[in-house]
Design an enzyme around this catalytic site. Sequence first.
Site, PDB file in Angstrom:
ATOM      1  N   THR A   1      18.630 -24.856  -7.923  1.00  0.00           N
ATOM      2  CA  THR A   1      18.919 -24.384  -6.555  1.00  0.00           C
ATOM      3  C   THR A   1      19.127 -22.875  -6.559  1.00  0.00           C
ATOM      4  O   THR A   1      19.641 -22.321  -5.585  1.00  0.00           O
ATOM      5  CB  THR A   1      20.191 -25.056  -5.978  1.00  0.00           C
TER       6      THR A   1
ATOM      7  N   HIS B   1      13.787 -24.423   0.104  1.00  0.00           N
ATOM      8  CA  HIS B   1      14.817 -23.370   0.025  1.00  0.00           C
ATOM      9  C   HIS B   1      15.860 -23.524   1.150  1.00  0.00           C
ATOM     10  O   HIS B   1      16.018 -22.633   1.980  1.00  0.00           O
ATOM     11  CB  HIS B   1      14.167 -21.979   0.052  1.00  0.00           C
TER      12      HIS B   1
ATOM     13  N   GLY C   1      28.944 -19.175 -12.066  1.00  0.00           N
ATOM     14  CA  GLY C   1      29.438 -18.257 -11.046  1.00  0.00           C
ATOM     15  C   GLY C   1      30.057 -19.073  -9.926  1.00  0.00           C
ATOM     16  O   GLY C   1      30.571 -20.170 -10.159  1.00  0.00           O
ATOM     17  N   ARG C   2      29.967 -18.539  -8.699  1.00  0.00           N
ATOM     18  CA  ARG C   2      30.599 -19.216  -7.559  1.00  0.00           C
ATOM     19  C   ARG C   2      30.004 -20.603  -7.316  1.00  0.00           C
ATOM     20  O   ARG C   2      30.710 -21.583  -7.141  1.00  0.00           O
ATOM     21  CB  ARG C   2      30.458 -18.338  -6.304  1.00  0.00           C
ATOM     22  N   ILE C   3      28.657 -20.686  -7.302  1.00  0.00           N
ATOM     23  CA  ILE C   3      28.017 -21.974  -7.003  1.00  0.00           C
ATOM     24  C   ILE C   3      28.114 -22.904  -8.225  1.00  0.00           C
ATOM     25  O   ILE C   3      28.412 -24.095  -8.078  1.00  0.00           O
ATOM     26  CB  ILE C   3      26.554 -21.772  -6.550  1.00  0.00           C
TER      27      ILE C   3
ATOM     28  N   GLU D   1       7.008 -18.997  -3.267  1.00  0.00           N
ATOM     29  CA  GLU D   1       7.519 -19.674  -2.077  1.00  0.00           C
ATOM     30  C   GLU D   1       6.790 -19.147  -0.863  1.00  0.00           C
ATOM     31  O   GLU D   1       6.651 -17.933  -0.756  1.00  0.00           O
ATOM     32  CB  GLU D   1       9.023 -19.417  -1.905  1.00  0.00           C
TER      33      GLU D   1
ATOM     34  N   ARG E   1      16.864 -19.683  -8.099  1.00  0.00           N
ATOM     35  CA  ARG E   1      15.650 -18.981  -7.673  1.00  0.00           C
ATOM     36  C   ARG E   1      14.454 -19.563  -8.421  1.00  0.00           C
ATOM     37  O   ARG E   1      14.548 -19.844  -9.631  1.00  0.00           O
ATOM     38  CB  ARG E   1      15.743 -17.482  -7.950  1.00  0.00           C
TER      39      ARG E   1
HETATM   40  P1  NAP Z   1      27.266 -15.580  -8.896  1.00  0.00           P
HETATM   41  O1  NAP Z   1      28.658 -15.956  -8.537  1.00  0.00           O
HETATM   42  O2  NAP Z   1      26.948 -14.155  -9.136  1.00  0.00           O
HETATM   43  O3  NAP Z   1      26.867 -16.452 -10.178  1.00  0.00           O
HETATM   44  C1  NAP Z   1      25.739 -16.231 -10.918  1.00  0.00           C
HETATM   45  C2  NAP Z   1      26.053 -16.504 -12.351  1.00  0.00           C
HETATM   46  O4  NAP Z   1      24.868 -16.256 -13.104  1.00  0.00           O
HETATM   47  C3  NAP Z   1      27.127 -15.588 -12.917  1.00  0.00           C
HETATM   48  O5  NAP Z   1      28.245 -16.359 -13.212  1.00  0.00           O
HETATM   49  C4  NAP Z   1      26.493 -14.990 -14.163  1.00  0.00           C
HETATM   50  O6  NAP Z   1      27.253 -15.152 -15.297  1.00  0.00           O
HETATM   51  C5  NAP Z   1      25.300 -15.901 -14.394  1.00  0.00           C
HETATM   52  N1  NAP Z   1      24.259 -15.204 -15.137  1.00  0.00           N
HETATM   53  C6  NAP Z   1      23.660 -14.035 -14.853  1.00  0.00           C
HETATM   54  N2  NAP Z   1      22.746 -13.739 -15.779  1.00  0.00           N
HETATM   55  C7  NAP Z   1      22.768 -14.749 -16.671  1.00  0.00           C
HETATM   56  C8  NAP Z   1      22.066 -15.034 -17.848  1.00  0.00           C
HETATM   57  N3  NAP Z   1      21.146 -14.190 -18.316  1.00  0.00           N
HETATM   58  N4  NAP Z   1      22.333 -16.189 -18.510  1.00  0.00           N
HETATM   59  C9  NAP Z   1      23.272 -17.030 -18.051  1.00  0.00           C
HETATM   60  N5  NAP Z   1      23.983 -16.825 -16.925  1.00  0.00           N
HETATM   61  C10 NAP Z   1      23.739 -15.690 -16.270  1.00  0.00           C
HETATM   62  O7  NAP Z   1      26.248 -16.070  -7.793  1.00  0.00           O
HETATM   63  P2  NAP Z   1      26.340 -17.371  -6.872  1.00  0.00           P
HETATM   64  O8  NAP Z   1      26.991 -17.025  -5.602  1.00  0.00           O
HETATM   65  O9  NAP Z   1      26.870 -18.505  -7.684  1.00  0.00           O
HETATM   66  O10 NAP Z   1      24.789 -17.573  -6.584  1.00  0.00           O
HETATM   67  C11 NAP Z   1      23.892 -17.809  -7.643  1.00  0.00           C
HETATM   68  C12 NAP Z   1      22.466 -17.709  -7.167  1.00  0.00           C
HETATM   69  O11 NAP Z   1      22.128 -18.863  -6.416  1.00  0.00           O
HETATM   70  C13 NAP Z   1      22.197 -16.547  -6.190  1.00  0.00           C
HETATM   71  O12 NAP Z   1      21.971 -15.349  -6.866  1.00  0.00           O
HETATM   72  C14 NAP Z   1      20.988 -17.022  -5.442  1.00  0.00           C
HETATM   73  O13 NAP Z   1      19.834 -16.529  -6.071  1.00  0.00           O
HETATM   74  C15 NAP Z   1      21.047 -18.529  -5.569  1.00  0.00           C
HETATM   75  N6  NAP Z   1      21.275 -19.203  -4.269  1.00  0.00           N
HETATM   76  C16 NAP Z   1      20.323 -20.030  -3.779  1.00  0.00           C
HETATM   77  C17 NAP Z   1      20.527 -20.675  -2.570  1.00  0.00           C
HETATM   78  C18 NAP Z   1      19.499 -21.602  -2.003  1.00  0.00           C
HETATM   79  O14 NAP Z   1      19.320 -21.635  -0.793  1.00  0.00           O
HETATM   80  N7  NAP Z   1      18.838 -22.401  -2.814  1.00  0.00           N
HETATM   81  C19 NAP Z   1      21.720 -20.469  -1.852  1.00  0.00           C
HETATM   82  C20 NAP Z   1      22.662 -19.623  -2.385  1.00  0.00           C
HETATM   83  C21 NAP Z   1      22.440 -18.986  -3.599  1.00  0.00           C
HETATM   84  P3  NAP Z   1      28.622 -14.439 -15.693  1.00  0.00           P
HETATM   85  O15 NAP Z   1      29.563 -14.655 -14.556  1.00  0.00           O
HETATM   86  O16 NAP Z   1      28.985 -15.204 -16.890  1.00  0.00           O
HETATM   87  O17 NAP Z   1      28.335 -13.014 -15.938  1.00  0.00           O
END
Ligand code: NAP
Length: 323
Positions: free
Chosen positions: A238, A288, A157-159, A269, A240
């Site tokens: 990084t 976190h 995804g984005r990250i 957490e 969840r």
């Molecule tokens: P995002 O753009 O929605 O990316 C998440 C990716 O997860 C999507 O590309 C999706 O795939 C993939 N996904 C969902 N279900 C899946 C599965 N069963 N198997 C494989 N891939 C799967 O979200 P993001 O902005 O990158 O953020 C991701 C997560 O990082 C957030 O939801 C948050 O929990 C976490 N985060 C943590 C911190 C921190 O402080 N540590 C900071 C920011 C975010 P598809 O696109 O292929 O459908």
Amino acid sequence: MSLPKVFVTRIIPPEAQEILNRVAEIEIWPQDTKPPQEVIIQKAAECIGLFTTIEDQINSEVLQSGKDSLKIVSNYAVGYDNFDIDTATKNGIIMCNTPDVLSQTTADLAFGLMLSIARNIVKGDNFVRSGKWTHWHPSTLLGRDIYGANLLVVGLGRIGLEVCRRAIGFGMEIFYHSRTRKLNLEKELGINYVSKLKDGISKADFISINTIMNDQTYHLFGKEEFNTMKNSAIIVNTARGPIIDMESLYEALKNNQIAGAAVDVTEPEPIPNNHPILSLENFVVTPHIGSASIETRKKMAIAAAKNIEAYLLKKTIPSSINS
Ligand code: NAP
């Protein structure tokens, strides 16, 4: 005319307060710790909007309490596993988050964690501080190269994309597993898709978890997956905490089935101080702080405030999850 009420569950940067102050009467929870759940339930019944953090559980009880008053909830985060989206949608409550503005910062931390384990940065710091550095030796704290190593990104995804971009700079061989295949990114970045997660796990030197947290990703990494990893491999999370089964991770690290793990998120957490995993040297943990830079936190607060502002001004909401 009185302004609509918005409850903010933490002290937020002044720039975000200013945005909200222009359109709402805001009440900010004054303490450092999250408001008790009863307070959130009560505020949901009194307010049109809630400005929340990932610690605040916006569950069916809160949403039911707000069924006649609450119209919008904006999370000061991109992840929203603290939200009951189905109930919110049924009750017509708009749920929002802050995507994009934190992707770079979180990907930076993923790389920081990867380096801290691979190159013994935390271990090296402890080594010096504890007085063990008495002489130079060619085999002191030998780490593992990131350059030329295989990286598996789980969740493109984005990250995940920003992790890939950094990995290209580090000269890594990148492959990814995600729900959907992204041919355009494969072409643009020169990365390869693995349809079966296990196939990716077995050949990876490094794994970066970047999926969202949902029923499908809960304990995505457990005993079997750690058994499949190379003994020399390192895993970084990084995303969840509950995506990794911490008990299985502990066993895998303790028995040197895998070389190391570096995580910014844990289950639960905060991780209890006496958790046995904290005694292991091949484990690095941060509290976190993936998106915790001064610049990014300000951008996130502004983005969360703008969601509420847009709703109250009847404009298009920048980052709605369910509308
Ligand atoms: P995002 O753009 O929605 O990316 C998440 C990716 O997860 C999507 O590309 C999706 O795939 C993939 N996904 C969902 N279900 C899946 C599965 N069963 N198997 C494989 N891939 C799967 O979200 P993001 O902005 O990158 O953020 C991701 C997560 O990082 C957030 O939801 C948050 O929990 C976490 N985060 C943590 C911190 C921190 O402080 N540590 C900071 C920011 C975010 P598809 O696109 O292929 O459908």
